[in-house]
Design a protein around this motif. Structure first.
Motif, PDB file in Angstrom:
ATOM      1  N   TYR A   7       7.981  -0.257   9.566  1.00  0.00           N
ATOM      2  CA  TYR A   7       7.695   1.159   9.750  1.00  0.00           C
ATOM      3  C   TYR A   7       6.226   1.263  10.118  1.00  0.00           C
ATOM      4  O   TYR A   7       5.378   0.669   9.457  1.00  0.00           O
ATOM      5  N   ALA A  35       9.362  -2.386   4.188  1.00  0.00           N
ATOM      6  CA  ALA A  35       9.681  -1.723   2.921  1.00  0.00           C
ATOM      7  C   ALA A  35       9.860  -2.760   1.820  1.00  0.00           C
ATOM      8  O   ALA A  35      10.322  -3.875   2.068  1.00  0.00           O
ATOM      9  N   GLU A  39      12.542   1.046  -1.487  1.00  0.00           N
ATOM     10  CA  GLU A  39      11.747   2.014  -0.731  1.00  0.00           C
ATOM     11  C   GLU A  39      12.490   2.479   0.507  1.00  0.00           C
ATOM     12  O   GLU A  39      13.157   1.694   1.174  1.00  0.00           O
ATOM     13  N   GLN A  43       8.438   6.280   2.201  1.00  0.00           N
ATOM     14  CA  GLN A  43       7.750   5.677   1.046  1.00  0.00           C
ATOM     15  C   GLN A  43       7.005   4.420   1.467  1.00  0.00           C
ATOM     16  O   GLN A  43       5.860   4.206   1.076  1.00  0.00           O
ATOM     17  N   ALA A  44       7.655   3.569   2.242  1.00  0.00           N
ATOM     18  CA  ALA A  44       7.030   2.325   2.698  1.00  0.00           C
ATOM     19  C   ALA A  44       5.814   2.632   3.577  1.00  0.00           C
ATOM     20  O   ALA A  44       4.760   2.014   3.424  1.00  0.00           O
TER      21      ALA A  44
END
Length: 133
Positions: A7, A35, A39, A43-44
């Motif tokens: 990500y 991640a 996660e 969040q990651a």
């Protein structure tokens, strides 16, 4: 073939894309990463940006740009899949322990040190979408 899901955040200022130099990497990478267990993507991304650049993402500003995939830098047997977001952050950038420098890349700069997914897929897409001109 193994695929790593990552990500990343697309930060554009003055018509240039922010990439970073990291310890042990010969190519420039976008801020972000993989991640950890449990996660989700956001969040990651928040955790990685805090670790790498010391900034807090402004969640309300996040916008999904697209999915991109290419071979890993120097490893033809591994692919990298990137979910790319645009967004703003709060705070001043302070390099984390893995990041050794920042580079701003534009349309007419040398792209040869960029990771393959950024060089071959992401930058052309940003130009096509007119996020970079």
């Amino acid at each position: 073939m193994k695929t790593y899901n990552k990500y990343a955040l697309c930060i554009i200022r003055d018509n240039r894309l922010l990439v970073q130099e990291e310890i042990g990497e010969e190519h420039y990478l976008l801020p972000g990463g993989r991640a950890e267990d449990g996660e989700g993507a956001i969040q990651a991304l928040c955790r990685e940006l805090k670790e790498e650049l010391g900034v807090e993402l402004e969640l309300e500003s996040l916008c999904f740009v697209g999915e991109f995939e290419d071979v890993s830098a120097g490893r033809d047997d591994i692919r990298v899949h990137v979910d790319l977001y645009r967004g703003n952050y709060q705070g001043d950038i302070k390099l984390g322990s893995e990041v050794t420098g920042l580079v701003w890349i534009g349309k007419n700069d040398d792209w040869s040190k960029l990771a393959p997914v950024t060089r071959n897929k992401i930058l052309p897409a940003l130009l096509k979408k007119k996020l970079l001109t």
